[in-house]
Design an enzyme around this catalytic site. Structure first.
Site, PDB file in Angstrom:
ATOM      1  N   HIS A 100       0.845  -1.199   0.000  1.00  0.00           N
ATOM      2  CA  HIS A 100       0.000   0.000   0.000  1.00  0.00           C
ATOM      3  C   HIS A 100       0.876   1.243   0.000  1.00  0.00           C
ATOM      4  O   HIS A 100       1.996   1.220   0.509  1.00  0.00           O
ATOM      5  CB  HIS A 100      -0.937   0.012   1.221  1.00  0.00           C
ATOM      6  N   HIS A 102       1.070   5.235   1.158  1.00  0.00           N
ATOM      7  CA  HIS A 102       0.503   6.269   2.030  1.00  0.00           C
ATOM      8  C   HIS A 102       0.514   7.593   1.279  1.00  0.00           C
ATOM      9  O   HIS A 102       1.548   7.985   0.730  1.00  0.00           O
ATOM     10  CB  HIS A 102       1.374   6.451   3.282  1.00  0.00           C
TER      11      HIS A 102
END
Ligand code: AMP
Ligand code: ZN
Length: 138
Positions: A100, A102
């Site tokens: 992922h 940020h």
């Protein structure tokens, strides 16, 4: 889907999220513990633990998602700037082993300190390491 993965459960809608983006391959939602309000996460729906596991074919979708969501975060929060961060493996601070990115909105004077920077002992040391890295390219 990885049954032990919290982000796979969010993708499968088994766990709720504050969704901000969805495409065929990617999902974006707000981080539950934001560095600054509006801190969002963008991830591939498929379970790839780290950047090194993600098929390069996904890169265009991922980058397009990051660009759209980061622009929207910037507009919605009135941010003055924005950091894109991505952690690989525990020593680098990765808590959730599902790749992922940020997207962290930044505000002038928000006081967030990213990292201390160091130096090389010599230009030779720097050149040698650059050469070692070039030789390791696959
Ligand atoms: P990392 O340390 O790069 O693996 O980041 C994991 C991030 O996921 C952290 O910033 C957490 O606050 C965030 N997080 C963990 N669980 C959830 C959740 N259920 N919904 C939203 N964000 C989450
Ligand atoms: Zn997963």
């Amino acid at each position: 889907m990885n049954n032990d993965c919290i982000f796979c459960k969010i993708v499968a809608r088994e766990i709720p999220c504050a969704k901000v983006f969805e495409s065929e391959t990617c999902l974006g939602f707000l981080d539950i513990a934001p560095v600054n309000k509006g801190h969002a996460l963008v991830l591939p729906k498929a379970h790839h633990p780290t950047l090194w596991d993600m098929p390069t074919e996904l890169a265009e979708d991922m980058f397009a998602a990051m660009k759209s969501v980061s622009l929207a975060v910037r507009e919605a929060t009135g941010a003055d700037g924005l950091n894109v961060m991505q952690n690989n493996l525990e020593p680098a601070g990765q808590l959730v082993p599902h790749l992922h990115f940020h997207l962290i909105p930044r505000f002038g004077g928000d006081g967030l300190q990213l990292w201390d920077q160091g130096s090389y002992a010599s230009g030779d040391e720097m050149d040698e390491l650059a050469s070692k890295i070039r030789n390791a390219l696959r």
